[in-house]
Design a protein around this motif. Structure first.
Motif, PDB file in Angstrom:
ATOM      1  N   TRP A 163       0.828  -1.202   0.000  1.00  0.00           N
ATOM      2  CA  TRP A 163       0.000   0.000   0.000  1.00  0.00           C
ATOM      3  C   TRP A 163       0.863   1.252   0.000  1.00  0.00           C
ATOM      4  O   TRP A 163       0.528   2.259  -0.643  1.00  0.00           O
ATOM      5  CB  TRP A 163      -0.944   0.008   1.195  1.00  0.00           C
ATOM      6  CG  TRP A 163      -1.815   1.234   1.199  1.00  0.00           C
ATOM      7  CD1 TRP A 163      -1.784   2.265   2.092  1.00  0.00           C
ATOM      8  CD2 TRP A 163      -2.821   1.572   0.243  1.00  0.00           C
ATOM      9  NE1 TRP A 163      -2.710   3.232   1.749  1.00  0.00           N
ATOM     10  CE2 TRP A 163      -3.366   2.831   0.613  1.00  0.00           C
ATOM     11  CE3 TRP A 163      -3.312   0.935  -0.907  1.00  0.00           C
ATOM     12  CZ2 TRP A 163      -4.380   3.447  -0.120  1.00  0.00           C
ATOM     13  CZ3 TRP A 163      -4.322   1.557  -1.639  1.00  0.00           C
ATOM     14  CH2 TRP A 163      -4.839   2.803  -1.238  1.00  0.00           C
ATOM     15  N   GLN A 164       2.015   1.211   0.682  1.00  0.00           N
ATOM     16  CA  GLN A 164       2.936   2.346   0.642  1.00  0.00           C
ATOM     17  C   GLN A 164       3.480   2.560  -0.765  1.00  0.00           C
ATOM     18  O   GLN A 164       3.715   3.694  -1.194  1.00  0.00           O
ATOM     19  CB  GLN A 164       4.076   2.144   1.639  1.00  0.00           C
ATOM     20  CG  GLN A 164       3.655   2.163   3.097  1.00  0.00           C
ATOM     21  CD  GLN A 164       2.959   3.443   3.495  1.00  0.00           C
ATOM     22  OE1 GLN A 164       3.347   4.537   3.060  1.00  0.00           O
ATOM     23  NE2 GLN A 164       1.921   3.324   4.314  1.00  0.00           N
ATOM     24  N   LEU A 165       3.684   1.469  -1.499  1.00  0.00           N
ATOM     25  CA  LEU A 165       4.144   1.596  -2.891  1.00  0.00           C
ATOM     26  C   LEU A 165       3.097   2.307  -3.737  1.00  0.00           C
ATOM     27  O   LEU A 165       3.438   3.076  -4.645  1.00  0.00           O
ATOM     28  CB  LEU A 165       4.468   0.215  -3.466  1.00  0.00           C
ATOM     29  CG  LEU A 165       5.633  -0.519  -2.803  1.00  0.00           C
ATOM     30  CD1 LEU A 165       5.800  -1.910  -3.398  1.00  0.00           C
ATOM     31  CD2 LEU A 165       6.933   0.277  -2.932  1.00  0.00           C
ATOM     32  N   ARG A 166       1.816   2.067  -3.445  1.00  0.00           N
ATOM     33  CA  ARG A 166       0.762   2.787  -4.159  1.00  0.00           C
ATOM     34  C   ARG A 166       0.695   4.248  -3.702  1.00  0.00           C
ATOM     35  O   ARG A 166       0.655   5.173  -4.516  1.00  0.00           O
ATOM     36  CB  ARG A 166      -0.600   2.128  -3.955  1.00  0.00           C
ATOM     37  CG  ARG A 166      -1.743   2.908  -4.624  1.00  0.00           C
ATOM     38  CD  ARG A 166      -3.087   2.278  -4.370  1.00  0.00           C
ATOM     39  NE  ARG A 166      -3.295   1.080  -5.163  1.00  0.00           N
ATOM     40  CZ  ARG A 166      -3.765   1.076  -6.411  1.00  0.00           C
ATOM     41  NH1 ARG A 166      -4.037   2.217  -7.009  1.00  0.00           N
ATOM     42  NH2 ARG A 166      -3.945  -0.053  -7.052  1.00  0.00           N
ATOM     43  N   GLU A 167       0.675   4.460  -2.389  1.00  0.00           N
ATOM     44  CA  GLU A 167       0.527   5.801  -1.840  1.00  0.00           C
ATOM     45  C   GLU A 167       1.676   6.723  -2.257  1.00  0.00           C
ATOM     46  O   GLU A 167       1.447   7.888  -2.604  1.00  0.00           O
ATOM     47  CB  GLU A 167       0.477   5.720  -0.309  1.00  0.00           C
ATOM     48  CG  GLU A 167      -0.837   5.224   0.250  1.00  0.00           C
ATOM     49  CD  GLU A 167      -1.812   6.368   0.468  1.00  0.00           C
ATOM     50  OE1 GLU A 167      -1.825   6.949   1.561  1.00  0.00           O
ATOM     51  OE2 GLU A 167      -2.561   6.683  -0.480  1.00  0.00           O
ATOM     52  N   GLN A 168       2.892   6.193  -2.203  1.00  0.00           N
ATOM     53  CA  GLN A 168       4.058   7.044  -2.439  1.00  0.00           C
ATOM     54  C   GLN A 168       4.505   7.083  -3.897  1.00  0.00           C
ATOM     55  O   GLN A 168       5.089   8.079  -4.349  1.00  0.00           O
ATOM     56  CB  GLN A 168       5.225   6.582  -1.566  1.00  0.00           C
ATOM     57  CG  GLN A 168       4.955   6.686  -0.068  1.00  0.00           C
ATOM     58  CD  GLN A 168       6.171   6.311   0.762  1.00  0.00           C
ATOM     59  OE1 GLN A 168       7.311   6.590   0.381  1.00  0.00           O
ATOM     60  NE2 GLN A 168       5.950   5.665   1.909  1.00  0.00           N
TER      61      GLN A 168
END
Length: 421
Positions: A49-54
């Motif tokens: 999810w961090q890969l999507r968010e960032q």
């Protein structure tokens, strides 16, 4: 003369440091030895999810060897001796009735691409045997868990497709009710119950997950759903990232009576590190997390405990457990508290391997059973973003018959179980 004084002071400080370190080393040394023998299997990490968010899932713009804006990167994983990880394919409840399936598929895709980009570190895994193989190869076994039943859009076909893509657990809800299950916020009184636990379709889903060999994750559900799933499931269940309610009375945690039922059914509770679930406050320490391990062991034994850090999915983590590299310190703390090598190995990975192996056995025993293709009633999922192709005009009458058939099947299974007892 001054140089000799400085040297003497330096020597004294160095000796003192060695004494302190050696006093701590026996537990950490023992922890690292155990982690070299048994894989640390973590139940929940939100790096995808961090890969999507960032980065909007643009892996070409990311170097996981150097990424510093997350709890998780490759150097931290290696320092933390992470043997296997269930990576979360999570999308928010705001996607429900909209594009949840597409976005979840994109999260599954980014996990696959992450493994492909760093093959020297990750090995994609879908079974207990593959976890063991990856550990032998000194790689982090990478499994997928879908966090939130809204991700399947009330479709058993979508559930099966995600299983084929490597998903090995489904968290039945996140922080919203689905058309077939109540989420944990119902127990807080902030949301109304819509199903009194699981709807008839929700009960179909439990049986179909058993048939597939997909683990049933009860993090984020109501106590009623916990008990209904424990009643029905032929395979052990998991709590991928939940702690002990008696230590921190947050409704996301697991009450003692459920812990005892998890022991009876040989499931697992993987302890969450989020401060709010550890101390019910914004601050926590490593020792507070260890208190949850101790309590669960006291109530239900070391045989149901695991690690479910929730790294990169939470905003606050305990002092001493700032990122995935720090987990060996928690293992050392358990040893310091008198945990045996066997108990620590059980919590590290043996418990999860047993649970997954048992789910695989249930799947194999149900191999002759046909996939469930009775859809959820259209009136239970009707909305402006959903079409009704395939449903007959009188869908309600068809549902009444399918519901009756399901209830009769469940009653027959209960009768067979009682007869066997």
């Amino acid at each position: 003369m001054l140089s000799k004084v400085i040297s003497a002071v330096y020597w004294t400080l160095w000796v003192t440091s060695c004494v302190v370190t050696s006093a701590e080393d026996p537990y950490l040394t023992r922890a690292l030895r155990l982690m070299s023998e048994t894989p640390l299997i973590d139940g929940h990490n939100d790096l995808p999810w961090q890969l999507r968010e960032q980065f909007n899932n643009q892996l070409n713009k990311v170097d996981l060897n150097k990424l510093e804006t997350t709890h998780t990167n490759i150097p931290k994983m290696k320092e933390g001796r992470l043997g296997a990880q269930f990576w979360s394919a999570y999308v928010p409840c705001a996607t429900q009735y909209k594009d949840a399936v597409r976005q979840t598929l994109e999260q599954i895709d980014v996990i696959h691409r992450m493994c492909d980009k760093y093959p020297e570190t990750f090995m994609f895994a879908t079974s207990s045997q593959e976890i063991t193989t990856a550990f032998r190869l000194n790689k982090t076994a990478s499994l997928i868990g879908v966090e939130g039943g809204h991700s399947i859009d009330s479709s058993l076909g979508t559930l099966r497709t995600m299983y084929q893509l490597g998903v090995r657990y489904l968290t039945l809800t996140h922080s919203c009710n689905t058309p077939w299950a109540d989420n944990w916020l119902v127990d807080t009184g902030s949301e109304p119950s819509e199903h009194n636990g699981l709807s008839p379709f929700g009960k179909q889903l439990i049986l179909e997950m058993n048939r597939l060999g997909m683990l049933i994750d009860l993090a984020h559900v109501t106590v009623e759903v916990m008990n209904q799933a424990l009643d029905m499931s032929k395979a052990p269940v998991i709590f991928s990232h939940s702690s002990a309610y008696s230590v921190c009375p947050n409704k996301r945690n697991v009450p003692d009576e459920v812990l005892r039922r998890v022991k009876e059914t040989k499931g697992i509770v993987m302890v969450n590190f989020y401060n709010d679930y550890v101390t019910c406050s914004e601050t926590a320490k490593l020792s507070d997390v260890a208190d949850h391990f101790d309590h669960i062991k006291k109530v239900a034994g070391a045989g149901i405990i695991g690690f479910g850090g929730d790294y990169d999915g939470v905003t606050r983590v305990p002092e001493g457990l700032e990122d995935v590299s720090k987990v060996p310190k928690l293992v050392a703390e358990l040893l310091r508290r008198g945990w045996t090598d066997e108990e620590v190995k059980a919590a590290l990975g043996d418990n999860l391997l047993r649970v997954l192996s048992e789910a695989e056995k249930v799947r194999d025993n149900l191999r002759s059973k046909s996939p469930d293709d009775v859809p959820i009633p259209h009136n239970e999922v009707e909305n402006s973003c959903r079409t009704s192709y395939g449903y007959p005009t009188d869908a309600g009458a068809v549902h009444s018959l399918s519901t009756l058939a399901l209830l009769l099947t469940l009653a027959l299974q209960t009768l067979i179980t009682l007869t066997a007892l």
